[in-house]
Design a protein around this motif. Sequence first.
Motif, PDB file in Angstrom:
ATOM      1  N   VAL A 236      20.437  -6.994 -26.620  1.00  0.00           N
ATOM      2  CA  VAL A 236      19.640  -5.992 -27.322  1.00  0.00           C
ATOM      3  C   VAL A 236      18.325  -5.847 -26.572  1.00  0.00           C
ATOM      4  N   LYS A 237      17.965  -4.607 -26.231  1.00  0.00           N
ATOM      5  CA  LYS A 237      16.668  -4.319 -25.618  1.00  0.00           C
ATOM      6  C   LYS A 237      15.725  -3.884 -26.737  1.00  0.00           C
ATOM      7  N   VAL A 238      14.582  -4.551 -26.826  1.00  0.00           N
ATOM      8  CA  VAL A 238      13.594  -4.233 -27.846  1.00  0.00           C
ATOM      9  C   VAL A 238      12.340  -3.721 -27.154  1.00  0.00           C
ATOM     10  N   SER A 239      11.931  -2.505 -27.496  1.00  0.00           N
ATOM     11  CA  SER A 239      10.691  -1.942 -26.987  1.00  0.00           C
ATOM     12  C   SER A 239       9.668  -1.985 -28.113  1.00  0.00           C
ATOM     13  N   ALA A 240       8.431  -2.342 -27.772  1.00  0.00           N
ATOM     14  CA  ALA A 240       7.339  -2.380 -28.739  1.00  0.00           C
ATOM     15  C   ALA A 240       6.208  -1.501 -28.211  1.00  0.00           C
ATOM     16  N   VAL A 241       5.720  -0.593 -29.057  1.00  0.00           N
ATOM     17  CA  VAL A 241       4.663   0.334 -28.667  1.00  0.00           C
ATOM     18  C   VAL A 241       3.474   0.160 -29.602  1.00  0.00           C
ATOM     19  N   ASP A 242       2.282  -0.031 -29.031  1.00  0.00           N
ATOM     20  CA  ASP A 242       1.047  -0.120 -29.799  1.00  0.00           C
ATOM     21  C   ASP A 242       0.573   1.297 -30.094  1.00  0.00           C
ATOM     22  N   THR A 243       0.342   1.623 -31.363  1.00  0.00           N
ATOM     23  CA  THR A 243      -0.028   2.988 -31.733  1.00  0.00           C
ATOM     24  C   THR A 243      -1.452   3.368 -31.331  1.00  0.00           C
ATOM     25  N   LEU A 244      -2.325   2.400 -31.136  1.00  0.00           N
ATOM     26  CA  LEU A 244      -3.705   2.711 -30.737  1.00  0.00           C
ATOM     27  C   LEU A 244      -3.833   3.000 -29.242  1.00  0.00           C
ATOM     28  N   THR A 245      -3.134   2.229 -28.428  1.00  0.00           N
ATOM     29  CA  THR A 245      -3.301   2.345 -26.983  1.00  0.00           C
ATOM     30  C   THR A 245      -2.117   2.990 -26.281  1.00  0.00           C
ATOM     31  N   SER A 246      -1.024   3.147 -26.981  1.00  0.00           N
ATOM     32  CA  SER A 246       0.244   3.642 -26.415  1.00  0.00           C
ATOM     33  C   SER A 246       0.828   2.687 -25.377  1.00  0.00           C
ATOM     34  N   ALA A 247       0.354   1.457 -25.356  1.00  0.00           N
ATOM     35  CA  ALA A 247       0.923   0.451 -24.455  1.00  0.00           C
ATOM     36  C   ALA A 247       2.337   0.129 -24.926  1.00  0.00           C
ATOM     37  N   GLU A 248       3.243  -0.061 -23.968  1.00  0.00           N
ATOM     38  CA  GLU A 248       4.635  -0.337 -24.303  1.00  0.00           C
ATOM     39  C   GLU A 248       5.149  -1.504 -23.470  1.00  0.00           C
ATOM     40  N   VAL A 249       5.894  -2.384 -24.115  1.00  0.00           N
ATOM     41  CA  VAL A 249       6.561  -3.490 -23.437  1.00  0.00           C
ATOM     42  C   VAL A 249       8.007  -3.540 -23.916  1.00  0.00           C
ATOM     43  N   SER A 250       8.837  -4.218 -23.149  1.00  0.00           N
ATOM     44  CA  SER A 250      10.239  -4.393 -23.526  1.00  0.00           C
ATOM     45  C   SER A 250      10.657  -5.834 -23.287  1.00  0.00           C
ATOM     46  N   ILE A 251      11.568  -6.287 -24.114  1.00  0.00           N
ATOM     47  CA  ILE A 251      12.209  -7.582 -23.925  1.00  0.00           C
ATOM     48  C   ILE A 251      13.713  -7.380 -24.091  1.00  0.00           C
ATOM     49  N   VAL A 252      14.487  -8.342 -23.628  1.00  0.00           N
ATOM     50  CA  VAL A 252      15.933  -8.322 -23.798  1.00  0.00           C
ATOM     51  C   VAL A 252      16.333  -9.673 -24.370  1.00  0.00           C
ATOM     52  N   GLY A 253      17.192  -9.633 -25.384  1.00  0.00           N
ATOM     53  CA  GLY A 253      17.634 -10.875 -25.997  1.00  0.00           C
ATOM     54  C   GLY A 253      19.016 -10.733 -26.587  1.00  0.00           C
ATOM     55  N   PRO A 254      19.568 -11.833 -27.035  1.00  0.00           N
ATOM     56  CA  PRO A 254      20.904 -11.793 -27.630  1.00  0.00           C
ATOM     57  C   PRO A 254      20.838 -11.243 -29.060  1.00  0.00           C
ATOM     58  N   PRO A 255      21.850 -10.501 -29.473  1.00  0.00           N
ATOM     59  CA  PRO A 255      21.871  -9.994 -30.845  1.00  0.00           C
ATOM     60  C   PRO A 255      21.835 -11.113 -31.887  1.00  0.00           C
ATOM     61  N   SER A 256      22.342 -12.276 -31.530  1.00  0.00           N
ATOM     62  CA  SER A 256      22.370 -13.397 -32.469  1.00  0.00           C
ATOM     63  C   SER A 256      20.970 -13.914 -32.814  1.00  0.00           C
ATOM     64  N   ALA A 257      19.958 -13.553 -32.019  1.00  0.00           N
ATOM     65  CA  ALA A 257      18.595 -13.995 -32.294  1.00  0.00           C
ATOM     66  C   ALA A 257      18.060 -13.377 -33.582  1.00  0.00           C
ATOM     67  N   GLY A 258      18.546 -12.210 -33.955  1.00  0.00           N
ATOM     68  CA  GLY A 258      18.101 -11.559 -35.188  1.00  0.00           C
ATOM     69  C   GLY A 258      16.903 -10.653 -34.965  1.00  0.00           C
ATOM     70  N   GLN A 259      16.800  -9.670 -35.825  1.00  0.00           N
ATOM     71  CA  GLN A 259      15.761  -8.650 -35.695  1.00  0.00           C
ATOM     72  C   GLN A 259      14.355  -9.230 -35.798  1.00  0.00           C
ATOM     73  N   VAL A 260      14.120 -10.105 -36.762  1.00  0.00           N
ATOM     74  CA  VAL A 260      12.774 -10.650 -36.974  1.00  0.00           C
ATOM     75  C   VAL A 260      12.291 -11.415 -35.748  1.00  0.00           C
ATOM     76  N   GLN A 261      13.139 -12.261 -35.190  1.00  0.00           N
ATOM     77  CA  GLN A 261      12.729 -13.050 -34.030  1.00  0.00           C
ATOM     78  C   GLN A 261      12.507 -12.164 -32.807  1.00  0.00           C
ATOM     79  N   LEU A 262      13.369 -11.176 -32.605  1.00  0.00           N
ATOM     80  CA  LEU A 262      13.197 -10.268 -31.465  1.00  0.00           C
ATOM     81  C   LEU A 262      11.914  -9.449 -31.612  1.00  0.00           C
TER      82      LEU A 262
END
Length: 69
Positions: A18-44
């Motif tokens: 699962v690729k998870v992208s996170a975007v900060d709404t104030l700065t529009s900064a974006e990062v991505s991580i990749v992890g196993p689906p078994s890790a769960g949404q909260v941990q990712l």
Amino acid sequence: MPQSREIIFEFQRVGGYVKVSAVDTLTSAEVSIVGPPSAGQVQLERLAAQKLEYVLAKRAAGQRGGMLV
């Protein structure tokens, strides 16, 4: 009124990961991580948020004259 900081998460299934992208709404900064689906949404989300905070801190240090690596 100051705008509050929010993080928007996007999840994409890529093969066995699962690729998870996170975007900060104030700065529009974006990062991505990749992890196993078994890790769960909260941990990712937590990992993506931590990476985003790290990137924002590095940017802030660079703007104050610190070294940006």
